[in-house]
Write an enzyme that holds these catalytic residues in place. Structure first.
Site, PDB file in Angstrom:
ATOM      1  N   SER A   7      17.988  12.554 -57.467  1.00  0.00           N
ATOM      2  CA  SER A   7      17.377  13.880 -57.630  1.00  0.00           C
ATOM      3  C   SER A   7      15.903  13.696 -57.952  1.00  0.00           C
ATOM      4  CB  SER A   7      18.051  14.617 -58.790  1.00  0.00           C
ATOM      5  OG  SER A   7      17.176  15.611 -59.293  1.00  0.00           O
ATOM      6  N   HIS A  31      18.686  14.473 -53.213  1.00  0.00           N
ATOM      7  CA  HIS A  31      19.183  15.690 -53.879  1.00  0.00           C
ATOM      8  C   HIS A  31      17.986  16.548 -54.283  1.00  0.00           C
ATOM      9  CE1 HIS A  31      22.183  17.901 -56.353  1.00  0.00           C
ATOM     10  NE2 HIS A  31      21.200  18.007 -57.238  1.00  0.00           N
ATOM     11  N   ASP A  33      16.725  19.861 -56.078  1.00  0.00           N
ATOM     12  CA  ASP A  33      17.095  20.906 -57.031  1.00  0.00           C
ATOM     13  C   ASP A  33      16.156  22.093 -56.898  1.00  0.00           C
ATOM     14  OD1 ASP A  33      19.299  19.762 -58.607  1.00  0.00           O
ATOM     15  OD2 ASP A  33      17.833  18.225 -59.147  1.00  0.00           O
ATOM     16  N   MET A  35      15.270  25.690 -58.222  1.00  0.00           N
ATOM     17  CA  MET A  35      15.515  26.581 -59.373  1.00  0.00           C
ATOM     18  C   MET A  35      14.549  27.760 -59.295  1.00  0.00           C
ATOM     19  SD  MET A  35      15.915  23.813 -62.429  1.00  0.00           S
ATOM     20  CE  MET A  35      16.841  22.285 -62.197  1.00  0.00           C
ATOM     21  N   HIS A  64      20.555  21.607 -53.651  1.00  0.00           N
ATOM     22  CA  HIS A  64      21.317  22.210 -54.747  1.00  0.00           C
ATOM     23  C   HIS A  64      20.589  23.477 -55.168  1.00  0.00           C
ATOM     24  CE1 HIS A  64      22.859  21.705 -59.192  1.00  0.00           C
ATOM     25  NE2 HIS A  64      23.319  22.800 -58.612  1.00  0.00           N
ATOM     26  N   MET A  66      20.036  26.428 -57.315  1.00  0.00           N
ATOM     27  CA  MET A  66      20.287  27.089 -58.594  1.00  0.00           C
ATOM     28  C   MET A  66      19.479  28.377 -58.570  1.00  0.00           C
ATOM     29  SD  MET A  66      20.245  23.646 -60.876  1.00  0.00           S
ATOM     30  CE  MET A  66      19.464  22.749 -59.532  1.00  0.00           C
ATOM     31  N   MET A 135      29.280  20.333 -62.314  1.00  0.00           N
ATOM     32  CA  MET A 135      28.087  20.056 -63.134  1.00  0.00           C
ATOM     33  C   MET A 135      28.507  19.381 -64.441  1.00  0.00           C
ATOM     34  SD  MET A 135      25.407  20.983 -61.454  1.00  0.00           S
ATOM     35  CE  MET A 135      24.220  20.656 -62.774  1.00  0.00           C
ATOM     36  N   GLY A 140      19.548  23.292 -65.051  1.00  0.00           N
ATOM     37  CA  GLY A 140      18.212  23.769 -65.445  1.00  0.00           C
ATOM     38  C   GLY A 140      17.216  22.655 -65.679  1.00  0.00           C
ATOM     39  N   ASP A 174      26.816  15.923 -61.220  1.00  0.00           N
ATOM     40  CA  ASP A 174      25.361  16.057 -61.331  1.00  0.00           C
ATOM     41  C   ASP A 174      25.007  16.365 -62.775  1.00  0.00           C
ATOM     42  OD1 ASP A 174      22.666  16.623 -61.007  1.00  0.00           O
ATOM     43  OD2 ASP A 174      22.986  18.463 -59.846  1.00  0.00           O
ATOM     44  N   GLY A 175      24.177  15.483 -63.358  1.00  0.00           N
ATOM     45  CA  GLY A 175      23.692  15.702 -64.707  1.00  0.00           C
ATOM     46  C   GLY A 175      24.115  14.591 -65.648  1.00  0.00           C
TER      47      GLY A 175
HETATM   48  C1  DX5 Z   1      20.104  19.755 -63.354  1.00  0.00           C
HETATM   49  C2  DX5 Z   1      19.949  19.256 -61.948  1.00  0.00           C
HETATM   50  C3  DX5 Z   1      20.174  17.799 -61.800  1.00  0.00           C
HETATM   51  C4  DX5 Z   1      19.213  16.927 -62.545  1.00  0.00           C
HETATM   52  C5  DX5 Z   1      19.832  15.594 -62.762  1.00  0.00           C
HETATM   53  O1  DX5 Z   1      20.142  21.135 -63.351  1.00  0.00           O
HETATM   54  O2  DX5 Z   1      20.849  19.913 -61.093  1.00  0.00           O
HETATM   55  O3  DX5 Z   1      20.218  17.436 -60.427  1.00  0.00           O
HETATM   56  O4  DX5 Z   1      18.033  16.714 -61.851  1.00  0.00           O
HETATM   57  O5  DX5 Z   1      18.958  14.880 -63.562  1.00  0.00           O
HETATM   58  P1  DX5 Z   1      19.501  13.820 -64.626  1.00  0.00           P
HETATM   59  O6  DX5 Z   1      20.131  12.716 -63.812  1.00  0.00           O
HETATM   60  O7  DX5 Z   1      18.287  13.391 -65.334  1.00  0.00           O
HETATM   61  O8  DX5 Z   1      20.487  14.523 -65.482  1.00  0.00           O
HETATM   62 ZN    ZN Z   2      21.163  19.067 -59.032  1.00  0.00          ZN
END
Ligand code: DX5
Ligand code: ZN
Length: 220
Positions: A7, A31, A33, A35, A64, A66, A135, A140, A174-175
């Site tokens: 990510s 990946h 993200d 947001m 992804h 969000m 998740m 976030g 993820d996370g």
């Molecule tokens: C969080 C994201 C993740 C995040 C993962 O909302 O969806 O993809 O970037 O980062 P790490 O691996 O640092 O938790």
């Molecule tokens: Zn993500």
């Protein structure tokens, strides 16, 4: 099969081509993200910026989303060359229609659930899914702690996929995935791993991805 999806949330956004090049050789997907500061209290990319990243990435992109009101706001992403599009169950009015549309456009269709959402809520969507994202942090922000209490959801999803004959459906976490936690997620049945801060905060992103892959593959 094990897939590693770095990510770029914790990468340097001003140097993305460079950052992506650091992981391209050893990763399966990138990946991304997205947001919107509505569905989650953080903003990353506008659609236009996300599209530039998707179109120029050397790796296939796992988007992804969000974002709130996914039924409408996800539609522009169907016009990009994204390989996979994940929407949150909590952000859709009609997830089945949206997933069906994503697939129709030749992309992998995926649903994500936040930590507070039960796995049973997506069960009826299984035939429309190419990936389930459980998740393992509250969405976030990168760099949060892996929630091992999500593992029963991963185990339940693994059982459905194996017993239901959904062999082409991926199971992603993820996370908080890092060198200490990836084995636990693999053991629970995940096959597709997002890793952000552990990769991009390291001086050796390639080495970290290779080690993560090795740790996952070593789980019996
Ligand atoms: C969080 C994201 C993740 C995040 C993962 O909302 O969806 O993809 O970037 O980062 P790490 O691996 O640092 O938790
Ligand atoms: Zn993500």
């Amino acid at each position: 099969m094990i897939r590693l999806c770095p990510s770029i949330l914790n990468a340097n956004f001003d140097e993305l081509p460079n950052e992506i090049a650091k992981v391209a050789r050893v990763s399966d997907l990138l990946h991304l993200d997205v947001m919107d500061n509505k569905f989650v209290p953080n903003f990353t990319f506008s659609f236009e910026r996300a599209r530039e990243i998707i179109e120029s990435s050397q790796l296939p992109v796992d988007v992804h989303l969000m974002i709130a009101n996914a039924d409408e706001e996800a539609l522009p992403y169907l016009e990009t060359k994204a390989a996979s599009i994940t929407v949150h169950l909590e952000a859709c009015e009609d997830p089945l229609s949206l997933l069906t549309e994503i697939r129709k456009r030749g992309k992998r269709a995926a649903i994500a659930i936040k930590p507070g959402t039960g796995i049973d809520e997506i069960r009826e969507l299984l035939p429309a899914l190419d990936m389930i994202l459980v998740m393992t942090v509250e969405p976030g922000f990168g760099g949060q702690k892996f929630m091992s209490e999500m593992m029963p959801k991963v185990e339940a999803a693994r059982k459905w996929l194996d017993e239901g004959g959904f062999g082409d459906t991926w199971l992603q976490v993820d996370g908080g995935v890092n060198l200490e936690t990836i084995a636990m997620a693999r053991k629970a049945g995940a096959d597709t791993f997002v890793a952000g801060s552990v990769v991009f905060n390291s001086p050796d992103p390639e080495g970290v991805i290779e080690t993560l892959r090795h740790l996952a593959a070593s789980v019996k």
